[in-house]
Design a protein around this motif. Structure first.
Motif, PDB file in Angstrom:
ATOM      1  N   ALA A   1       0.814  -1.214   0.000  1.00  0.00           N
ATOM      2  CA  ALA A   1       0.000   0.000   0.000  1.00  0.00           C
ATOM      3  C   ALA A   1       0.845   1.260   0.000  1.00  0.00           C
ATOM      4  CB  ALA A   1      -0.933  -0.001   1.207  1.00  0.00           C
ATOM      5  N   ILE A   2       1.977   1.241   0.722  1.00  0.00           N
ATOM      6  CA  ILE A   2       2.741   2.467   0.976  1.00  0.00           C
ATOM      7  C   ILE A   2       3.859   2.710  -0.032  1.00  0.00           C
ATOM      8  CG2 ILE A   2       4.276   3.582   2.655  1.00  0.00           C
ATOM      9  CD1 ILE A   2       2.627   2.190   4.856  1.00  0.00           C
ATOM     10  N   TYR A   3       4.566   1.672  -0.405  1.00  0.00           N
ATOM     11  CA  TYR A   3       5.757   1.860  -1.237  1.00  0.00           C
ATOM     12  C   TYR A   3       5.477   1.403  -2.671  1.00  0.00           C
ATOM     13  CZ  TYR A   3       8.127   2.588   3.206  1.00  0.00           C
ATOM     14  OH  TYR A   3       8.504   3.078   4.443  1.00  0.00           O
ATOM     15  N   ASN A   4       5.328   2.373  -3.585  1.00  0.00           N
ATOM     16  CA  ASN A   4       5.078   2.028  -4.986  1.00  0.00           C
ATOM     17  C   ASN A   4       6.397   1.839  -5.727  1.00  0.00           C
ATOM     18  OD1 ASN A   4       6.044   4.620  -5.341  1.00  0.00           O
ATOM     19  ND2 ASN A   4       4.126   5.485  -6.123  1.00  0.00           N
ATOM     20  N   ALA A   5       6.309   1.639  -7.023  1.00  0.00           N
ATOM     21  CA  ALA A   5       7.501   1.339  -7.815  1.00  0.00           C
ATOM     22  C   ALA A   5       8.517   2.479  -7.765  1.00  0.00           C
ATOM     23  CB  ALA A   5       7.103   1.042  -9.258  1.00  0.00           C
ATOM     24  N   ASP A   6       8.040   3.711  -7.791  1.00  0.00           N
ATOM     25  CA  ASP A   6       8.959   4.854  -7.727  1.00  0.00           C
ATOM     26  C   ASP A   6       9.734   4.858  -6.418  1.00  0.00           C
ATOM     27  OD1 ASP A   6       8.157   5.720 -10.209  1.00  0.00           O
ATOM     28  OD2 ASP A   6       6.717   7.179  -9.431  1.00  0.00           O
ATOM     29  N   ALA A   7       9.034   4.561  -5.329  1.00  0.00           N
ATOM     30  CA  ALA A   7       9.705   4.525  -4.026  1.00  0.00           C
ATOM     31  C   ALA A   7      10.734   3.408  -3.973  1.00  0.00           C
ATOM     32  CB  ALA A   7       8.673   4.354  -2.914  1.00  0.00           C
ATOM     33  N   LEU A   8      10.373   2.247  -4.488  1.00  0.00           N
ATOM     34  CA  LEU A   8      11.307   1.115  -4.470  1.00  0.00           C
ATOM     35  C   LEU A   8      12.551   1.421  -5.291  1.00  0.00           C
ATOM     36  CD1 LEU A   8       8.850  -1.906  -4.832  1.00  0.00           C
ATOM     37  CD2 LEU A   8       9.820  -0.924  -2.760  1.00  0.00           C
ATOM     38  N   ASN A   9      12.371   2.042  -6.433  1.00  0.00           N
ATOM     39  CA  ASN A   9      13.524   2.409  -7.264  1.00  0.00           C
ATOM     40  C   ASN A   9      14.424   3.393  -6.540  1.00  0.00           C
ATOM     41  OD1 ASN A   9      12.713   0.778  -9.395  1.00  0.00           O
ATOM     42  ND2 ASN A   9      11.559   2.413 -10.402  1.00  0.00           N
ATOM     43  N   ALA A  10      13.809   4.344  -5.844  1.00  0.00           N
ATOM     44  CA  ALA A  10      14.595   5.331  -5.111  1.00  0.00           C
ATOM     45  C   ALA A  10      15.359   4.688  -3.962  1.00  0.00           C
ATOM     46  CB  ALA A  10      13.684   6.441  -4.592  1.00  0.00           C
ATOM     47  N   VAL A  11      14.716   3.749  -3.277  1.00  0.00           N
ATOM     48  CA  VAL A  11      15.375   3.066  -2.158  1.00  0.00           C
ATOM     49  C   VAL A  11      16.601   2.299  -2.639  1.00  0.00           C
ATOM     50  CG1 VAL A  11      15.131   1.171  -0.506  1.00  0.00           C
ATOM     51  CG2 VAL A  11      13.354   2.917  -0.665  1.00  0.00           C
ATOM     52  N   THR A  12      16.471   1.596  -3.765  1.00  0.00           N
ATOM     53  CA  THR A  12      17.602   0.814  -4.275  1.00  0.00           C
ATOM     54  C   THR A  12      18.687   1.722  -4.856  1.00  0.00           C
ATOM     55  OG1 THR A  12      16.417   0.511  -6.383  1.00  0.00           O
ATOM     56  CG2 THR A  12      16.203  -1.226  -4.728  1.00  0.00           C
TER      57      THR A  12
END
Length: 338
Positions: free
Chosen positions: A21-32
């Motif tokens: 719900a909270i972490y979308n694809a953009d967030a995951l890309n930024a985290v990595t």
């Protein structure tokens, strides 16, 4: 400053449903991009089972469903320096053991404040237009009255805001754009905050209810705020007044509110929360024609949740770049969060 060329290890410590719900694809890309993260979701049990595998974890991203950060779990994470929480209140999982370790903690409560403020603004407009009451009358076959007995959205219509936390401040900012007369009650806010928001300070909560056409509650649920809103306060509202609660049901004397709304059908209540949220469908308030009730939906829903994940990632970027955090929490500020 931490060098991004030597990326620290991070992980997601969160319930799977909340993660999606909270972490979308953009967030995951930024985290990595910012950290060394394998993209997997972990539970406390995973860490406790093989603590040696997590000894170098410096950063954790979390959200709803975070495990309690007790001493045993933190001992298994000896390198932990920052915990970025992609939701609101941290009260249910932060412990004394956490604070003793001087770990950075941020919350996305300011991101969650945005949809609540939007919901409140819409509710204020509908209240001042008497939209719900007019809808009910049409369903009952009563001819429309159009402009009669309506406050309208402009100067002269008085809106009161209870508490100037993150949500209350956003509500005030939005309401000023509507050119309404805005008043606020918050005994802990300083004069500079009232001035910056361009709202009039009311020192007694009783006076706010007695003088405002709409009163919106945004106080945190704390032991000292339970039953803060009383029956006599609601009873004192001007004719055709509206009370809005998007905070917590426990802050209102619910039996007294029910009685007032039964005896004052001219008043209206917009309730997104009740004292026992398991009883939404059976709560007697929902049967009243002068109540609009929703099941705790004002906060982040659907795509709105991604705003919280984006803020958690931004907090990480700031941490790694040596910039000030948006919402760094201390033990004292965390205890005041709703």
């Amino acid at each position: 400053m931490i060098s991004l060329s030597n990326k620290p290890r991070s992980l997601f410590l969160i319930a799977e449903q909340s993660f999606k719900a909270i972490y979308n694809a953009d967030a995951l890309n930024a985290v990595t991009t910012l950290t060394n993260n394998d993209g997997q979701i972990y539970a406390a049990e995973d860490i406790m089972a093989t603590p040696q595998a997590f000894a170098d974890v410096e950063i954790i991203f979390s959200g709803w469903g975070s495990p309690v950060l007790d001493g045993a779990l933190l001992d298994a994470l000896p390198a932990l320096k920052a915990f970025f929480y992609g939701a609101g209140s941290v009260r249910n999982f932060v412990t004394d053991a956490f604070w003793e370790r001087n770990i950075l903690l941020t919350s996305a409560y300011k991101a969650n404040a945005v949809p609540v403020a939007d919901f409140t603004m819409a509710s204020v407009i509908f209240a001042l237009k008497r939209a719900w009451t007019r809808c009910q009358r049409l369903k009952e076959g009563i001819a429309p009255d159009y402009r009669r007995d309506v406050h309208g959205v402009y100067h002269g219509s008085r809106v009161g805001v209870i508490s100037l936390g993150a949500i209350g401040q956003l509500v005030c900012q939005r309401l000023k754009d509507l050119e309404l007369d805005v008043f606020a009650y918050d005994p802990f806010a300083n004069a500079q905050l009232f001035e910056s928001l361009q709202v009039t300070r009311i020192d007694r909560l009783e006076d706010l209810f007695a003088s405002c056409d709409v009163v919106s509650l945004h106080a945190p649920w704390l032991p000292q705020t339970e039953n803060l809103v009383t029956g006599p306060m609601l009873e004192s509202m001007p004719e055709r007044g509206t009370f809005i609660n998007t905070s917590r049901g426990a802050i209102v004397d619910e039996p007294a509110m029910l009685q007032v709304l039964r005896t004052r059908p001219d008043l209206f209540a917009v309730l997104d929360v009740v004292q026992d949220e398991k009883t939404y469908h059976t709560n007697p308030l929902g049967a009243l024609a002068n109540v609009f009730i929703t099941p705790h939906v004002a906060g982040s829903q659907g795509n709105e949740c991604h705003r919280m994940g984006a803020l958690a990632v931004e907090e990480c970027r700031r941490y790694l770049s040596g910039e000030p955090q948006v919402t760094a929490l201390t033990r004292e500020s965390a205890e005041r969060l709703a």
